[in-house]
Design an enzyme around this catalytic site. Sequence first.
Site, PDB file in Angstrom:
ATOM      1  N   CYS A 168       0.799  -1.219   0.000  1.00 49.90           N
ATOM      2  CA  CYS A 168       0.000   0.000   0.000  1.00 49.90           C
ATOM      3  C   CYS A 168       0.837   1.278   0.000  1.00 49.90           C
ATOM      4  O   CYS A 168       0.292   2.377   0.002  1.00 49.90           O
ATOM      5  CB  CYS A 168      -0.958  -0.021   1.187  1.00 49.90           C
ATOM      6  SG  CYS A 168      -1.947  -1.531   1.185  1.00 49.90           S
ATOM      7  N   HIS A 308      -2.363   8.098   6.133  1.00 48.38           N
ATOM      8  CA  HIS A 308      -2.636   6.784   5.544  1.00 48.38           C
ATOM      9  C   HIS A 308      -4.042   6.364   5.964  1.00 48.38           C
ATOM     10  O   HIS A 308      -4.818   5.907   5.138  1.00 48.38           O
ATOM     11  CB  HIS A 308      -1.576   5.777   5.995  1.00 48.38           C
ATOM     12  CG  HIS A 308      -1.646   4.471   5.292  1.00 48.38           C
ATOM     13  ND1 HIS A 308      -1.573   4.364   3.917  1.00 48.38           N
ATOM     14  CD2 HIS A 308      -1.786   3.198   5.762  1.00 48.38           C
ATOM     15  CE1 HIS A 308      -1.674   3.079   3.574  1.00 48.38           C
ATOM     16  NE2 HIS A 308      -1.805   2.351   4.680  1.00 48.38           N
ATOM     17  N   GLU A 319      -0.469   5.461  13.756  1.00 46.45           N
ATOM     18  CA  GLU A 319      -0.128   6.608  12.903  1.00 46.45           C
ATOM     19  C   GLU A 319      -0.257   7.913  13.704  1.00 46.45           C
ATOM     20  O   GLU A 319       0.577   8.814  13.597  1.00 46.45           O
ATOM     21  CB  GLU A 319      -1.032   6.651  11.664  1.00 46.45           C
ATOM     22  CG  GLU A 319      -0.584   7.698  10.665  1.00 46.45           C
ATOM     23  CD  GLU A 319      -1.329   7.670   9.345  1.00 46.45           C
ATOM     24  OE1 GLU A 319      -0.933   8.440   8.441  1.00 46.45           O
ATOM     25  OE2 GLU A 319      -2.304   6.907   9.198  1.00 46.45           O
ATOM     26  N   LYS A 340      -9.383   8.153   2.533  1.00 46.81           N
ATOM     27  CA  LYS A 340      -9.864   6.765   2.413  1.00 46.81           C
ATOM     28  C   LYS A 340     -11.257   6.609   3.015  1.00 46.81           C
ATOM     29  O   LYS A 340     -11.929   5.617   2.753  1.00 46.81           O
ATOM     30  CB  LYS A 340      -8.889   5.798   3.087  1.00 46.81           C
ATOM     31  CG  LYS A 340      -7.547   5.657   2.353  1.00 46.81           C
ATOM     32  CD  LYS A 340      -6.638   4.662   3.052  1.00 46.81           C
ATOM     33  CE  LYS A 340      -5.297   4.507   2.346  1.00 46.81           C
ATOM     34  NZ  LYS A 340      -4.414   5.675   2.507  1.00 46.81           N
ATOM     35  N   HIS A 345      -9.686   2.065   0.439  1.00 46.56           N
ATOM     36  CA  HIS A 345      -8.223   1.953   0.375  1.00 46.56           C
ATOM     37  C   HIS A 345      -7.820   1.371  -0.977  1.00 46.56           C
ATOM     38  O   HIS A 345      -8.079   0.208  -1.260  1.00 46.56           O
ATOM     39  CB  HIS A 345      -7.747   1.061   1.528  1.00 46.56           C
ATOM     40  CG  HIS A 345      -6.262   1.001   1.681  1.00 46.56           C
ATOM     41  ND1 HIS A 345      -5.386   1.668   0.865  1.00 46.56           N
ATOM     42  CD2 HIS A 345      -5.484   0.333   2.579  1.00 46.56           C
ATOM     43  CE1 HIS A 345      -4.144   1.420   1.237  1.00 46.56           C
ATOM     44  NE2 HIS A 345      -4.185   0.610   2.279  1.00 46.56           N
ATOM     45  N   PHE A 404       2.165  -3.357   3.867  1.00 44.16           N
ATOM     46  CA  PHE A 404       2.535  -4.633   4.491  1.00 44.16           C
ATOM     47  C   PHE A 404       4.033  -4.872   4.248  1.00 44.16           C
ATOM     48  O   PHE A 404       4.557  -4.538   3.188  1.00 44.16           O
ATOM     49  CB  PHE A 404       1.738  -5.791   3.881  1.00 44.16           C
ATOM     50  CG  PHE A 404       0.310  -5.896   4.361  1.00 44.16           C
ATOM     51  CD1 PHE A 404      -0.189  -5.063   5.349  1.00 44.16           C
ATOM     52  CD2 PHE A 404      -0.534  -6.853   3.813  1.00 44.16           C
ATOM     53  CE1 PHE A 404      -1.509  -5.185   5.791  1.00 44.16           C
ATOM     54  CE2 PHE A 404      -1.852  -6.979   4.247  1.00 44.16           C
ATOM     55  CZ  PHE A 404      -2.332  -6.146   5.236  1.00 44.16           C
TER      56      PHE A 404
END
Length: 417
Positions: A168, A308, A319, A340, A345, A404
């Site tokens: 991502c 994010h 975050e 998002k 996402h 990831f």
Amino acid sequence: MGEMPESQRVVITGLGAITPLGLDVDSFFQGLIDGKCGISKVESFDASKFTSQIGGEIKDFEVNDHMDPKQARRNDRFVHFAYAAAMQAFKDSGLNMEKEDPDRVGIFIGSGIGGMDTIEKNHTKLLESGPRKVSPFMIPALISNMASGIVAIEIGAMGPNFSIVSACATGAHAIGESLKTLRLGEADVMIAGGSEAAITALSYGGFCSMKAMCTRNDDPAGASRPFDADRSGFVMGEGAGVIVMETLEHAKKRGANIICEIVGYGASCDANHITAPHPEGLGLAGAMKRALHSASLNPESIEYINAHGTSTPYNDKFETKAMKNLFGEHANKLMISSTKSMTGHLLGAAGGIESVACAKMLTEGKIAPTINYTTPDPDCDLDYVPNEAREAKVKIAMSNSLGFGGQNASLIFKVYE
């Protein structure tokens, strides 16, 4: 920043977006400012047996409006989106390849997953009808670098060209590495971003088994709720975001319309866990710190962060911690939002469309909200621009992407002066 030569300053001159909120930059950005949600029940496959049945699907996209029908049949949906967004950005930039040195125009368009739909369809053919029925176009259709390759073939760009794959964080890394390529003098123009089309049965099967996706199936529009206490998982989206970047020297020489400047990029790894962010947000804090260093800026100069903000319990908490760790007291003055909440996402394309969003927010003087923010979370107590867009003349904005594998990328955009 004033000391950097124009050959090393990098500006954005073109934007392209294919998103769940619209199939061009203006409709995408207007959707964000209106707080519109692009998430609905999945229609592209039968999702009734899956725990998550919702997504930010692209509606009304006719690939043949963008690409030769024969070429369209030979390519995966993620390439269709990448191509459409890239050609929008290319047209927006006003570049004329007849006046450019093709060796000085490069392309980094990444995809986190690549041609998942192509893999699934051909695997079914293999099982049902045998190996002879597997398409000869399967391999070129599914590999992630084909987006960059197809766009290069179309416009004749012979400079640096490859795909970055970092889950991502892909789109943000592609843009950041393009910034470095331009600053090093290895190209005059870079076309960069990300594309993803992973709303398929196999993808959903995998993400649902991980318990990563939101299962609020009866309320698609309220499912993605970053930083809200009731967040319960991400909602998958699809699409592409691509930008045209060039050295300021090159842009000025050709009289380009300059949208904004891109001044900083930082990348890091949590080195902690394959899917969970670092619990103290150390990796992301490191990426943001590197981006600030690359831009020769202090933390107090950042006014807005496009987070994010995936709407998973861990991501949003860690975050927020990373922002507090790096920015200290200044974290309370930051405007932060997760787009998002409206798009879902977009995985490898997230950094691409969120860069487009940041560029538009700087030029329009409007900050996109985080929608569905109804129940404050004590772990997430910053200003997330809840529910309503905000008029604000921001000069410097940051955008964060996490992937990831613990990969992090942070980009900094600045009003061009």
